[in-house]
Design a protein around this motif. Structure first.
Motif, PDB file in Angstrom:
ATOM      1  N   THR A 136      20.323   0.874  18.602  1.00 54.89           N
ATOM      2  CA  THR A 136      19.387   0.595  17.786  1.00 54.89           C
ATOM      3  C   THR A 136      20.290   0.560  16.284  1.00 54.89           C
ATOM      4  O   THR A 136      21.141   1.626  16.099  1.00 54.89           O
ATOM      5  CB  THR A 136      18.386   1.568  17.368  1.00 54.89           C
ATOM      6  N   ILE A 137      20.113  -0.433  15.496  1.00 51.87           N
ATOM      7  CA  ILE A 137      20.761  -0.346  14.307  1.00 51.87           C
ATOM      8  C   ILE A 137      19.968   0.347  13.363  1.00 51.87           C
ATOM      9  O   ILE A 137      19.086   0.213  13.015  1.00 51.87           O
ATOM     10  CB  ILE A 137      21.159  -1.835  13.900  1.00 51.87           C
ATOM     11  N   ILE A 138      20.907   1.469  12.621  1.00 53.34           N
ATOM     12  CA  ILE A 138      20.168   2.279  11.415  1.00 53.34           C
ATOM     13  C   ILE A 138      20.946   2.050  10.519  1.00 53.34           C
ATOM     14  O   ILE A 138      22.273   2.142  10.050  1.00 53.34           O
ATOM     15  CB  ILE A 138      20.306   3.573  11.895  1.00 53.34           C
ATOM     16  N   ARG A 139      20.222   1.481   9.378  1.00 53.54           N
ATOM     17  CA  ARG A 139      20.733   1.158   7.995  1.00 53.54           C
ATOM     18  C   ARG A 139      19.948   1.571   7.088  1.00 53.54           C
ATOM     19  O   ARG A 139      18.577   1.764   6.803  1.00 53.54           O
ATOM     20  CB  ARG A 139      21.094  -0.282   7.882  1.00 53.54           C
ATOM     21  N   THR A 140      20.379   2.632   5.953  1.00 49.26           N
ATOM     22  CA  THR A 140      19.391   3.346   5.163  1.00 49.26           C
ATOM     23  C   THR A 140      19.533   2.837   3.473  1.00 49.26           C
ATOM     24  O   THR A 140      18.965   3.348   2.871  1.00 49.26           O
ATOM     25  CB  THR A 140      19.721   4.958   5.188  1.00 49.26           C
ATOM     26  N   THR A 141      20.369   1.935   3.437  1.00 46.89           N
ATOM     27  CA  THR A 141      20.686   1.617   2.074  1.00 46.89           C
ATOM     28  C   THR A 141      20.196   0.281   1.735  1.00 46.89           C
ATOM     29  O   THR A 141      20.172  -0.314   0.599  1.00 46.89           O
ATOM     30  CB  THR A 141      22.112   1.469   1.646  1.00 46.89           C
ATOM     31  N   HIS A 142      19.759  -0.672   2.602  1.00 41.15           N
ATOM     32  CA  HIS A 142      19.170  -1.983   2.188  1.00 41.15           C
ATOM     33  C   HIS A 142      18.103  -2.306   3.433  1.00 41.15           C
ATOM     34  O   HIS A 142      18.073  -1.754   4.613  1.00 41.15           O
ATOM     35  CB  HIS A 142      20.384  -2.979   2.466  1.00 41.15           C
ATOM     36  N   LEU A 143      17.425  -3.167   3.259  1.00 43.81           N
ATOM     37  CA  LEU A 143      16.135  -3.597   3.920  1.00 43.81           C
ATOM     38  C   LEU A 143      16.087  -4.617   4.707  1.00 43.81           C
ATOM     39  O   LEU A 143      15.234  -5.215   5.500  1.00 43.81           O
ATOM     40  CB  LEU A 143      14.957  -3.432   2.904  1.00 43.81           C
ATOM     41  N   SER A 144      17.134  -5.914   4.657  1.00 39.88           N
ATOM     42  CA  SER A 144      17.221  -6.923   5.397  1.00 39.88           C
ATOM     43  C   SER A 144      16.972  -6.703   6.815  1.00 39.88           C
ATOM     44  O   SER A 144      16.329  -7.484   7.410  1.00 39.88           O
ATOM     45  CB  SER A 144      18.574  -7.907   4.968  1.00 39.88           C
ATOM     46  N   GLY A 145      17.882  -6.022   7.221  1.00 41.55           N
ATOM     47  CA  GLY A 145      18.026  -5.755   8.873  1.00 41.55           C
ATOM     48  C   GLY A 145      16.509  -4.933   9.220  1.00 41.55           C
ATOM     49  O   GLY A 145      16.220  -5.383  10.409  1.00 41.55           O
ATOM     50  N   VAL A 146      16.224  -4.069   8.563  1.00 39.33           N
ATOM     51  CA  VAL A 146      15.022  -3.322   8.684  1.00 39.33           C
ATOM     52  C   VAL A 146      13.727  -4.236   8.793  1.00 39.33           C
ATOM     53  O   VAL A 146      12.780  -4.379  10.088  1.00 39.33           O
ATOM     54  CB  VAL A 146      14.613  -2.251   7.706  1.00 39.33           C
ATOM     55  N   LEU A 147      13.536  -4.996   7.905  1.00 45.51           N
ATOM     56  CA  LEU A 147      12.415  -6.179   7.784  1.00 45.51           C
ATOM     57  C   LEU A 147      12.530  -7.245   9.008  1.00 45.51           C
ATOM     58  O   LEU A 147      11.711  -7.601   9.414  1.00 45.51           O
ATOM     59  CB  LEU A 147      12.538  -6.851   6.417  1.00 45.51           C
TER      60      LEU A 147
END
Length: 219
Positions: A136-147
């Motif tokens: 699972t990719i986890i990024r906490t500083t931007h939302l493009s991947g999260v969305l």
């Protein structure tokens, strides 16, 4: 299995996303309308400056990008791997984030533009701290991947496919954490101006202290 991810790590992801939302929004509304937590917009601005042969802006934006990369370099050097593993010394990059933000706040009254370079480095450190957990990719500083992942999950659900609920919950926590940070930054900057940067400094300091206490207690 992803479901084994401890609840306190999900809380940590929420708080880190809130921290990034705070810092990015403060940079946007209190200093030079400068994005800090993600670099996509800055690369586009660099391209515009390049097309206009605006060498001063090109140099500044290049420094922003370099500082973000350097921050990621520090995390990579300290941790050696972007995969989340319990027991690693995540307190060290958290301390760096807090220190870099402290330097940003100290220099803001005198060099507001270049003080944000410290904030860019801090976000580079934070973004590179944890990038994966068991696929699972986890990024906490931007939302493009999260969305993107949220949209994918709902697409799978619409097709009748199974979706990992804990994974989806993590993405929502990061999203709402970032939004909450932005709301807090907007309210705090209205009353405290650049001193609102003390809030993310305090938050990352507390996270660092908490992690170190858990680390030494477990060890």
């Amino acid at each position: 299995m992803f479901q084994q991810l401890p609840n306190w790590i999900q809380l940590g992801a929420f708080l880190l996303a809130m921290n990034a939302g705070l810092i990015n929004t403060l940079g946007l509304i209190t200093v030079l309308h400068q994005s800090i937590s993600h670099m996509t917009g800055n690369v586009s601005m660099f391209a515009i400056a390049l097309s206009h042969l605006d060498y001063g802006m090109m140099l500044y934006l290049a420094l922003v990008l370099v500082c973000f990369i350097l921050g990621s370099f520090y995390s990579g050097f300290i941790l050696g791997d972007g995969n989340l593993k319990l027991g690693r010394r995540y307190g060290t990059p958290l301390t760096l984030v807090s220190l870099f933000m402290l330097l940003c706040w100290l220099f803001l009254p005198y060099f507001p533009r270049y003080a944000l370079l410290w904030a860019a480095a801090a976000m580079g450190v934070q973004n590179a701290m944890v990038s994966h957990y068991r696929g699972t990719i986890i990024r906490t500083t931007h939302l493009s991947g999260v969305l993107t992942d949220i949209g994918l999950a709902f697409g799978y659900i619409a097709r009748g496919l199974k979706v990992d609920s804990r994974r989806l919950l993590l993405h929502f926590l990061i999203f709402f954490g970032f939004v909450a940070g932005g709301i807090m930054a907007t309210m705090l900057s209205h009353f405290f101006g650049i001193h609102a940067f003390l809030v993310p400094i305090t938050l990352t300091t507390l996270l660092s202290i908490t992690y170190w206490s858990l680390y030494f207690k477990a060890g």
